[in-house]
Write a protein that holds these residues in place. Structure first.
Motif, PDB file in Angstrom:
ATOM      1  N   MET A   1       0.932  -1.201  -0.111  1.00 30.14           N
ATOM      2  CA  MET A   1      -0.105  -0.090   0.097  1.00 30.14           C
ATOM      3  C   MET A   1       1.000   1.197  -0.197  1.00 30.14           C
ATOM      4  N   LYS A   2       1.884   1.380   0.858  1.00 26.93           N
ATOM      5  CA  LYS A   2       2.663   2.479   1.180  1.00 26.93           C
ATOM      6  C   LYS A   2       3.484   2.533  -0.311  1.00 26.93           C
ATOM      7  N   GLY A   3       4.091   1.524  -0.856  1.00 27.37           N
ATOM      8  CA  GLY A   3       4.728   1.477  -1.936  1.00 27.37           C
ATOM      9  C   GLY A   3       3.878   2.069  -3.240  1.00 27.37           C
ATOM     10  N   ARG A   4       2.803   1.615  -3.079  1.00 26.47           N
ATOM     11  CA  ARG A   4       1.787   2.005  -4.139  1.00 26.47           C
ATOM     12  C   ARG A   4       1.744   3.525  -4.022  1.00 26.47           C
ATOM     13  N   ILE A   5       1.369   4.267  -3.028  1.00 34.19           N
ATOM     14  CA  ILE A   5       1.517   5.541  -2.851  1.00 34.19           C
ATOM     15  C   ILE A   5       2.465   6.262  -3.342  1.00 34.19           C
ATOM     16  N   VAL A   6       3.832   5.779  -2.889  1.00 30.64           N
ATOM     17  CA  VAL A   6       5.171   6.315  -3.261  1.00 30.64           C
ATOM     18  C   VAL A   6       5.140   6.351  -4.762  1.00 30.64           C
ATOM     19  N   LYS A   7       4.853   5.128  -5.394  1.00 28.65           N
ATOM     20  CA  LYS A   7       4.782   5.127  -6.995  1.00 28.65           C
ATOM     21  C   LYS A   7       3.864   6.102  -7.645  1.00 28.65           C
ATOM     22  N   LEU A   8       2.609   6.430  -6.958  1.00 32.09           N
ATOM     23  CA  LEU A   8       1.725   7.272  -7.521  1.00 32.09           C
ATOM     24  C   LEU A   8       2.132   8.586  -7.225  1.00 32.09           C
ATOM     25  N   GLY A   9       2.982   8.858  -6.326  1.00 33.84           N
ATOM     26  CA  GLY A   9       3.226  10.058  -6.145  1.00 33.84           C
ATOM     27  C   GLY A   9       4.504  10.508  -6.912  1.00 33.84           C
ATOM     28  N   ALA A  10       5.557   9.499  -7.321  1.00 31.25           N
ATOM     29  CA  ALA A  10       6.633   9.616  -8.155  1.00 31.25           C
ATOM     30  C   ALA A  10       5.858  10.135  -9.453  1.00 31.25           C
ATOM     31  N   ILE A  11       4.964   9.295  -9.860  1.00 35.92           N
ATOM     32  CA  ILE A  11       4.187   9.270 -11.404  1.00 35.92           C
ATOM     33  C   ILE A  11       3.700  11.041 -11.259  1.00 35.92           C
ATOM     34  N   ALA A  12       3.185  11.573 -10.211  1.00 37.59           N
ATOM     35  CA  ALA A  12       2.516  12.719 -10.157  1.00 37.59           C
ATOM     36  C   ALA A  12       3.448  13.797 -10.479  1.00 37.59           C
ATOM     37  N   VAL A  13       4.716  13.504  -9.591  1.00 38.08           N
ATOM     38  CA  VAL A  13       5.801  14.594  -9.772  1.00 38.08           C
ATOM     39  C   VAL A  13       6.248  14.635 -11.029  1.00 38.08           C
ATOM     40  N   THR A  15       4.808  13.594 -13.834  1.00 33.30           N
ATOM     41  CA  THR A  15       3.956  14.430 -14.824  1.00 33.30           C
ATOM     42  C   THR A  15       3.927  15.964 -14.824  1.00 33.30           C
ATOM     43  N   ALA A  16       4.106  16.402 -13.580  1.00 31.98           N
ATOM     44  CA  ALA A  16       3.941  17.742 -13.308  1.00 31.98           C
ATOM     45  C   ALA A  16       5.451  18.425 -13.801  1.00 31.98           C
ATOM     46  N   ILE A  17       6.459  17.829 -13.683  1.00 32.37           N
ATOM     47  CA  ILE A  17       7.637  18.166 -14.310  1.00 32.37           C
ATOM     48  C   ILE A  17       7.731  18.141 -15.718  1.00 32.37           C
ATOM     49  N   GLY A  18       6.935  17.234 -16.304  1.00 30.52           N
ATOM     50  CA  GLY A  18       6.632  17.226 -17.693  1.00 30.52           C
ATOM     51  C   GLY A  18       5.967  18.215 -18.272  1.00 30.52           C
ATOM     52  N   PHE A  19       4.906  18.477 -17.565  1.00 32.87           N
ATOM     53  CA  PHE A  19       4.032  19.712 -18.110  1.00 32.87           C
ATOM     54  C   PHE A  19       4.764  20.996 -17.784  1.00 32.87           C
ATOM     55  N   ALA A  20       5.642  21.116 -16.870  1.00 32.75           N
ATOM     56  CA  ALA A  20       6.333  22.363 -16.713  1.00 32.75           C
ATOM     57  C   ALA A  20       7.518  22.648 -17.759  1.00 32.75           C
ATOM     58  N   THR A  21       8.088  21.321 -18.069  1.00 28.57           N
ATOM     59  CA  THR A  21       8.962  21.438 -19.101  1.00 28.57           C
ATOM     60  C   THR A  21       8.402  21.910 -20.480  1.00 28.57           C
ATOM     61  N   LEU A  22       7.255  21.107 -20.634  1.00 25.97           N
ATOM     62  CA  LEU A  22       6.547  21.324 -22.044  1.00 25.97           C
ATOM     63  C   LEU A  22       6.138  22.934 -22.210  1.00 25.97           C
ATOM     64  N   ALA A  23       5.583  23.534 -20.821  1.00 28.46           N
ATOM     65  CA  ALA A  23       5.184  24.834 -20.839  1.00 28.46           C
ATOM     66  C   ALA A  23       6.370  25.786 -21.136  1.00 28.46           C
ATOM     67  N   SER A  24       7.450  25.423 -20.519  1.00 27.27           N
ATOM     68  CA  SER A  24       8.681  26.344 -20.793  1.00 27.27           C
ATOM     69  C   SER A  24       9.147  26.208 -22.311  1.00 27.27           C
ATOM     70  N   MET A  25       9.034  25.107 -22.820  1.00 28.55           N
ATOM     71  CA  MET A  25       9.563  24.989 -24.153  1.00 28.55           C
ATOM     72  C   MET A  25       8.579  25.759 -25.060  1.00 28.55           C
ATOM     73  N   VAL A  26       7.411  25.822 -24.916  1.00 27.42           N
ATOM     74  CA  VAL A  26       6.458  26.527 -25.588  1.00 27.42           C
ATOM     75  C   VAL A  26       6.676  28.183 -25.626  1.00 27.42           C
ATOM     76  N   GLN A  27       7.114  28.446 -24.064  1.00 31.29           N
ATOM     77  CA  GLN A  27       7.182  29.826 -23.950  1.00 31.29           C
ATOM     78  C   GLN A  27       8.263  30.190 -24.577  1.00 31.29           C
TER      79      GLN A  27
END
Ligand code: ASC
Length: 150
Positions: A1-13, A15-27
Motif C-alpha cells: 500500500m505504502k509502495g503504491r502511494i510512493v509510486k503514484l506520488g512519483a508519477i504525479a511529480v 507528470t508535473a515536471i513534464g508539463f512544466a518543461t513543455l510549458a517552458s519550451m512553448v514559452q
C-alpha cells in the motif's frame, strides 16, 4: 500500500515536471519567434535609414551606426530558428528546417554582405557602401522570397 502511494506520488511529480518543461519550451519558442521578428524589424528600419541617407546624399557619417548594428544583428539570425520554432505565429516556411544547411548558408552569405557594408561605412567609402547596400538588399530579398510566407 505504502509502495503504491510512493509510486503514484512519483508519477504525479514526473507528470508535473513534464508539463512544466513543455510549458517552458512553448514559452521559449514564443519568445524566439518574437525575438526574430523584432530583429528583422530592426534590420528593416536600419536599411531604410541607410537608404534614406544615401538618397539624400548624406550625411554619410550617419550610416556607420546603422551598418554596425546590422553587422551585429545579422550574425544572430541563423540561431533564431531553433528546431520546433516553426510552430506558432510565424511566417517562417518549413523549408528553413528541412533545408537547414541551405538556410544557414544564405544567412551566412547575408552576414558577409553586412560585414562589407559596415567596413565600407567605417571607411566612409560611398561607392563601396552603395554596392554593399545593393548586395545586402538582394540577400534580404532572396531569403524572404524563399523562406518567408506571403
Ligand atoms: C531591405 C529590407 C528588406 C529587403 C527587401 C529587398 O532593405 O528591409 O526586407 O531590403 O526589401 O527587396
Amino acid at each position: 500500500m505504502k509502495g503504491r502511494i510512493v509510486k503514484l506520488g512519483a508519477i504525479a511529480v514526473a507528470t508535473a515536471i513534464g508539463f512544466a518543461t513543455l510549458a517552458s519550451m512553448v514559452q521559449a519558442q514564443g519568445d524566439v519567434i518574437k525575438d526574430r521578428q523584432e530583429l528583422m524589424k530592426s534590420q528593416g528600419a536600419a536599411m531604410k535609414a541607410i537608404n534614406g541617407i544615401l538618397e539624400a546624399n548624406g550625411p554619410l557619417a550617419d550610416i556607420a551606426p546603422h551598418a554596425a548594428k546590422l553587422e551585429e544583428t545579422s550574425a544572430k539570425i541563423a540561431d533564431l530558428f531553433p528546431a520546433g520554432s516553426d510552430q506558432g505565429d510565424t511566417k517562417a516556411k518549413p523549408e528553413i528546417w528541412t533545408e537547414m544547411d541551405k538556410f544557414r548558408g544564405a544567412a551566412s552569405k547575408m552576414q558577409d554582405e553586412m560585414v562589407k557594408l559596415n567596413t565600407a561605412a567605417k571607411a566612409g567609402n560611398l561607392d563601396a557602401m552603395k554596392a554593399a547596400v545593393g548586395e545586402v538588399g538582394k540577400a534580404c530579398k532572396g531569403c524572404h522570397d524563399t523562406y518567408r510566407k506571403e
